[in-house]
Design a protein around this motif. Structure first.
Motif, PDB file in Angstrom:
ATOM      1  N   LEU B 225       0.819  -1.224   0.000  1.00 53.35           N
ATOM      2  CA  LEU B 225       0.000   0.000   0.000  1.00 53.35           C
ATOM      3  C   LEU B 225       0.847   1.267   0.000  1.00 53.35           C
ATOM      4  O   LEU B 225       0.372   2.325  -0.431  1.00 53.35           O
ATOM      5  N   ASP B 226       2.076   1.153   0.436  1.00 55.71           N
ATOM      6  CA  ASP B 226       2.957   2.325   0.358  1.00 55.71           C
ATOM      7  C   ASP B 226       3.147   2.765  -1.097  1.00 55.71           C
ATOM      8  O   ASP B 226       3.330   3.957  -1.377  1.00 55.71           O
ATOM      9  N   THR B 227       3.131   1.808  -2.012  1.00 60.28           N
ATOM     10  CA  THR B 227       3.274   2.173  -3.428  1.00 60.28           C
ATOM     11  C   THR B 227       2.039   2.936  -3.906  1.00 60.28           C
ATOM     12  O   THR B 227       2.146   3.928  -4.641  1.00 60.28           O
ATOM     13  N   TYR B 228       0.855   2.481  -3.518  1.00 58.62           N
ATOM     14  CA  TYR B 228      -0.378   3.209  -3.874  1.00 58.62           C
ATOM     15  C   TYR B 228      -0.361   4.617  -3.252  1.00 58.62           C
ATOM     16  O   TYR B 228      -0.710   5.601  -3.894  1.00 58.62           O
ATOM     17  N   ALA B 229       0.043   4.672  -1.982  1.00 58.85           N
ATOM     18  CA  ALA B 229       0.056   5.969  -1.289  1.00 58.85           C
ATOM     19  C   ALA B 229       1.024   6.936  -1.972  1.00 58.85           C
ATOM     20  O   ALA B 229       0.742   8.140  -2.098  1.00 58.85           O
ATOM     21  N   ALA B 230       2.158   6.393  -2.430  1.00 56.46           N
ATOM     22  CA  ALA B 230       3.139   7.256  -3.103  1.00 56.46           C
ATOM     23  C   ALA B 230       2.558   7.847  -4.379  1.00 56.46           C
ATOM     24  O   ALA B 230       2.811   9.013  -4.717  1.00 56.46           O
ATOM     25  N   GLU B 231       1.773   7.043  -5.102  1.00 56.30           N
ATOM     26  CA  GLU B 231       1.164   7.548  -6.332  1.00 56.30           C
ATOM     27  C   GLU B 231       0.086   8.588  -6.027  1.00 56.30           C
ATOM     28  O   GLU B 231      -0.079   9.570  -6.763  1.00 56.30           O
ATOM     29  N   MET B 232      -0.633   8.388  -4.938  1.00 56.60           N
ATOM     30  CA  MET B 232      -1.625   9.393  -4.536  1.00 56.60           C
ATOM     31  C   MET B 232      -0.919  10.699  -4.160  1.00 56.60           C
ATOM     32  O   MET B 232      -1.373  11.787  -4.523  1.00 56.60           O
ATOM     33  N   GLY B 244     -10.402  14.149  -1.867  1.00 57.91           N
ATOM     34  CA  GLY B 244     -11.656  13.761  -2.509  1.00 57.91           C
ATOM     35  C   GLY B 244     -11.780  12.259  -2.600  1.00 57.91           C
ATOM     36  O   GLY B 244     -11.095  11.508  -1.889  1.00 57.91           O
ATOM     37  N   ASN B 245     -12.664  11.822  -3.492  1.00 58.94           N
ATOM     38  CA  ASN B 245     -12.896  10.387  -3.685  1.00 58.94           C
ATOM     39  C   ASN B 245     -11.844   9.796  -4.617  1.00 58.94           C
ATOM     40  O   ASN B 245     -11.996   9.823  -5.837  1.00 58.94           O
ATOM     41  N   TYR B 246     -10.795   9.284  -4.056  1.00 57.27           N
ATOM     42  CA  TYR B 246      -9.833   8.531  -4.866  1.00 57.27           C
ATOM     43  C   TYR B 246     -10.339   7.094  -5.035  1.00 57.27           C
ATOM     44  O   TYR B 246     -10.969   6.540  -4.127  1.00 57.27           O
ATOM     45  N   ARG B 274      -4.023   7.544   6.257  1.00 58.50           N
ATOM     46  CA  ARG B 274      -2.919   8.053   7.076  1.00 58.50           C
ATOM     47  C   ARG B 274      -1.674   8.360   6.254  1.00 58.50           C
ATOM     48  O   ARG B 274      -0.920   9.282   6.572  1.00 58.50           O
ATOM     49  N   LYS B 275      -1.458   7.580   5.181  1.00 57.44           N
ATOM     50  CA  LYS B 275      -0.192   7.699   4.447  1.00 57.44           C
ATOM     51  C   LYS B 275      -0.230   8.651   3.244  1.00 57.44           C
ATOM     52  O   LYS B 275       0.823   9.160   2.834  1.00 57.44           O
ATOM     53  N   ALA B 276      -1.392   8.857   2.666  1.00 54.07           N
ATOM     54  CA  ALA B 276      -1.467   9.685   1.461  1.00 54.07           C
ATOM     55  C   ALA B 276      -1.652  11.147   1.868  1.00 54.07           C
ATOM     56  O   ALA B 276      -2.751  11.710   1.797  1.00 54.07           O
ATOM     57  N   ARG B 277      -0.565  11.734   2.292  1.00 59.75           N
ATOM     58  CA  ARG B 277      -0.586  13.118   2.771  1.00 59.75           C
ATOM     59  C   ARG B 277       0.695  13.811   2.313  1.00 59.75           C
ATOM     60  O   ARG B 277       1.759  13.186   2.274  1.00 59.75           O
ATOM     61  N   ILE B 278       0.566  15.094   2.038  1.00 64.35           N
ATOM     62  CA  ILE B 278       1.763  15.891   1.742  1.00 64.35           C
ATOM     63  C   ILE B 278       1.621  17.243   2.447  1.00 64.35           C
ATOM     64  O   ILE B 278       0.520  17.636   2.850  1.00 64.35           O
ATOM     65  N   TYR B 300      -1.873  18.311   3.902  1.00 66.50           N
ATOM     66  CA  TYR B 300      -3.078  18.006   3.120  1.00 66.50           C
ATOM     67  C   TYR B 300      -3.206  16.493   3.005  1.00 66.50           C
ATOM     68  O   TYR B 300      -2.224  15.796   2.751  1.00 66.50           O
ATOM     69  N   SER B 301      -4.424  16.010   3.154  1.00 69.44           N
ATOM     70  CA  SER B 301      -4.682  14.579   3.013  1.00 69.44           C
ATOM     71  C   SER B 301      -5.379  14.324   1.681  1.00 69.44           C
ATOM     72  O   SER B 301      -6.218  15.121   1.247  1.00 69.44           O
ATOM     73  N   ALA B 302      -5.027  13.223   1.050  1.00 74.25           N
ATOM     74  CA  ALA B 302      -5.717  12.871  -0.203  1.00 74.25           C
ATOM     75  C   ALA B 302      -7.181  12.550   0.039  1.00 74.25           C
ATOM     76  O   ALA B 302      -8.012  12.699  -0.863  1.00 74.25           O
TER      77      ALA B 302
END
Lengths: 93, 346
Positions: B225-232, B244-246, B274-278, B300-302
């Motif tokens: 899932l870290d790979t998915y989060a990185a793409e997000m 939004g709705n990813y 938790r992980k898809a944030r920048i 910001y959270s995805a």
């Protein structure tokens, strides 16, 4: 032998809106901006306000900023625009 | 059934092609000539009167009738059995939270993604495995195309007219997938959005193009899932930072690893939430430093919440290739799920 086919497009009759009459001068007028709220709009509208006041003697500029730039203006903006002499909107992206 | 659309007499199939192309009524591909018999067959299958009002596009106040949807569905290649999914998708698109006019007019160039759940998938042989995001099968191809032709013809969403997309993406030809409900023990997307498993449903989302990821080198859920989060996160930096709705499309190989470790869809959503944030400061690394201003430390959270993630199990049986599908405009346009055959006004 022929084939009969149907029209896929809308055939409803849209309401025809008559444009308001133009105004001959901006002097002393109240001008409203409806901003889509995107990143560059505050600077752009501030510049436009200055131009309107300095060069065209506009009396007052009112700015309304939409909460969603891809949705129509809120109804209270439309209601407020009735008190404006001129509305500027739809300036592009 | 009495049809009221204007009709034309044409000499042959090839004349019909040129007739429709010349009027801007196609997407550039050949269309099936919409004869009254074919249109009526769709309406009768869906048990709809020709003048049934599916909804009104709110900005331009255009009525969307079953007859016009059926004409465009036939043109797209739909059989009658496909038509209920088309009607249901339009019902969802016409809900206020979908923001149809903005989604179809925006320079952002999103498409309408359809996700099919429930028994309808089997009834129409919708593919949910190999090449699921490509031309996987007849049903999803023609249903997705019917949506686009309807937009072009009923709402004038053609390029340069209402459609102001700078680029668009290939999903604007057809963008419909089915979930592989049999390939996992997870609850289906529609179930998690309130539709009973025995019912069929369509979820619609104004969505960007899929962004593919690959990770075949681990069986650890967090690492996958870290790979998915990185793409997000990459999408947040490079495209849009708003939440939004990813959608995450998870193939069987990843599903198996996740399920073997006891992870549910809710666990996946919680982890990616938790992980898809920048932080806004990360914009500096992609050339957007000029708009960071004093908000560099703001995170910001995805996803506004874990429930905003649409987890879809789909894809071929082998390969660690998944995808994220980003929303068009954060929470300003939201995913809508509607049961097929459900009257939302009753």
């Amino acid at each position: 032998m022929t084939i009969q086919v149907l029209d896929p497009a809308s055939e409803s009759n849209p309401q025809v809106i008559q444009p308001a009459q133009g105004i001959s001068s901006l002097k002393g007028k109240r001008v409203g901006f409806i901003s889509n709220g995107k990143e560059g709009t505050p600077v752009f509208f501030a510049h436009l306000e200055r131009l309107l006041k300095e060069h065209w003697q506009v009396a007052e500029v009112v700015l309304r900023t939409k909460s969603n730039y891809s949705a129509p203006a809120q109804q209270d903006f439309i209601d407020a625009a009735r008190d404006w002499d001129l509305a500027i909107t739809g300036l592009g992206d | 059934m009495a049809l009221t659309s204007r009709h034309y007499e044409l000499d042959c199939w090839s004349d019909a092609q040129e007739f429709y192309h010349s009027r801007g009524w196609t997407d550039g591909f050949p269309v099936v000539p919409p004869t009254p018999a074919a249109v009526n067959a769709c309406l009768e299958w869906a048990n709809l009167q020709a003048d049934a009002l599916i909804g009104i596009e709110p900005v331009r106040e255009r009525p969307i009738t079953a007859e016009k949807l059926a004409i465009n569905a036939v043109m797209a290649g739909c059989l009658p059995v496909h038509f209920p999914a088309v009607v249901t998708a339009w019902t969802g698109m016409l809900q206020p939270e979908f923001l149809l006019h903005g989604a179809t007019a925006s320079t952002g160039g999103c498409a309408v993604l359809l996700i099919l759940n429930g028994p309808i998938r089997k009834e129409i042989n919708a593919g949910c495995e190999f090449n699921v995001l490509g031309s996987s099968d007849r049903a999803t191809s023609v249903i997705g195309r019917a949506i686009r032709l309807g937009l072009i013809n009923i709402l004038e969403v053609s390029p340069g007219a209402i459609d102001r997309s700078t680029l668009g993406h290939p999903g604007k030809i057809s963008y419909c997938i089915a979930e592989d409900e049999e390939g996992s023990s997870w609850q289906s997307l529609a179930e998690l959005r309130g539709i009973p498993r025995a019912a069929s449903a369509v979820t619609v989302l104004a969505a960007g193009a899929p962004r593919q990821i690959m990770n075949e080198w681990t069986t650890v859920p967090e690492e996958i899932l870290d790979t998915y989060a990185a793409e997000m996160r990459a999408n947040m930096r490079n495209y849009l930072i708003w939440s939004g709705n990813y959608v995450v499309v998870i193939p069987k190989q990843h599903c198996d690893h996740l399920q073997n470790a006891g992870w549910s869809k809710a666990d996946v959503a919680e982890y990616l939430f938790r992980k898809a944030r920048i932080t806004r400061a990360e914009w500096a690394s992609v050339g957007k430093g000029s708009v960071i201003r004093d908000k560099g430390d703001v995170e910001y959270s995805a996803l506004p919440s874990p429930a905003h993630l649409l987890v879809v199990a789909a894809g071929g049986p082998a390969g660690g290739f998944g995808a994220i599908i980003p929303p068009w405009l954060g929470t300003k346009s939201q995913a809508v799920t509607i049961g097929i055959g459900v009257c939302i006004d009753c």
